[in-house]
Design an enzyme around this catalytic site. Structure first.
Site, PDB file in Angstrom:
ATOM      1  N   TYR A  71       0.719  -1.164   0.170  1.00 23.27           N
ATOM      2  CA  TYR A  71       0.062   0.015  -0.045  1.00 23.27           C
ATOM      3  C   TYR A  71       0.734   1.240   0.204  1.00 23.27           C
ATOM      4  CZ  TYR A  71      -3.542  -3.270   1.078  1.00 23.27           C
ATOM      5  OH  TYR A  71      -4.546  -4.358   1.206  1.00 23.27           O
ATOM      6  N   ASN A 112     -11.034  -0.579   7.339  1.00 28.83           N
ATOM      7  CA  ASN A 112     -12.165  -0.565   7.793  1.00 28.83           C
ATOM      8  C   ASN A 112     -12.441  -0.788   9.043  1.00 28.83           C
ATOM      9  OD1 ASN A 112     -11.291  -3.168   7.580  1.00 28.83           O
ATOM     10  ND2 ASN A 112     -13.126  -4.106   6.517  1.00 28.83           N
ATOM     11  N   PHE A 151      -6.407  -2.817   9.487  1.00 35.34           N
ATOM     12  CA  PHE A 151      -6.764  -2.137   8.144  1.00 35.34           C
ATOM     13  C   PHE A 151      -7.836  -1.171   8.235  1.00 35.34           C
ATOM     14  CE2 PHE A 151      -4.309  -5.931   7.429  1.00 35.34           C
ATOM     15  CZ  PHE A 151      -3.550  -5.369   6.136  1.00 35.34           C
ATOM     16  N   ASN A 179     -14.662   3.610   3.733  1.00 35.69           N
ATOM     17  CA  ASN A 179     -14.948   2.715   4.621  1.00 35.69           C
ATOM     18  C   ASN A 179     -13.959   3.013   5.979  1.00 35.69           C
ATOM     19  OD1 ASN A 179     -16.488   1.015   3.112  1.00 35.69           O
ATOM     20  ND2 ASN A 179     -14.988  -0.013   2.376  1.00 35.69           N
ATOM     21  N   HIS A 197      -4.417   5.684  -1.595  1.00 29.53           N
ATOM     22  CA  HIS A 197      -5.317   5.190  -0.543  1.00 29.53           C
ATOM     23  C   HIS A 197      -4.663   5.526   0.898  1.00 29.53           C
ATOM     24  CE1 HIS A 197      -8.641   2.686   0.771  1.00 29.53           C
ATOM     25  NE2 HIS A 197      -7.846   1.955   1.508  1.00 29.53           N
TER      26      HIS A 197
END
Length: 123
Positions: free
Chosen positions: A17, A69, A67, A115, A22
């Protein structure tokens, strides 16, 4: 008692990532860490955190290691521990609904399609 601010950058842990849109929240925390000499390396509240001062204000920089969410769990734990007023909470994240290179600052609102913010608001 000195006023405290919690600045949370949302992202996902892990190399895959790194340097993605993101993870702009993590990147922003890294930039603030570097610019103001705040080492973000202590694991607390399911996050990497660092404490320091920015322009005379006491701050905690945080990068949740859950993570995306589940980011709200980390934010809730820190807010509760420090008994932080929500006006002193700053969340930085990428919003796919905003054009690349633009920012939006707002005191409240919905999570939209994000999210991580859904989790923060829920918690």
């Amino acid at each position: 008692m000195e006023e405290l601010y919690l600045i949370v950058g949302l992202g996902n842990p892990g190399k895959k990532y790194d340097n993605t849109r993101h993870n702009v929240g993590f990147d922003t925390i890294d930039m603030l860490s570097h610019r103001f000499g705040i080492k973000v390396a202590k694991l607390k509240f399911k996050a990497l955190i660092g404490e320091g001062n920015i322009q005379g204000k006491r701050v905690i920089l945080a990068k949740p290691q859950t993570f995306m969410n589940l980011s709200g769990e980390s934010v809730r734990d820190a807010v509760e521990w420090y008994k932080l007023p929500l006006n002193n909470l700053i969340i930085i994240y990428d919003d796919i609904d905003i054009p690349l290179g633009k920012i939006r600052i707002r005191p409240k609102g919905s999570s939209g399609t994000h999210n991580g913010m859904k989790s923060v608001i829920y918690q």
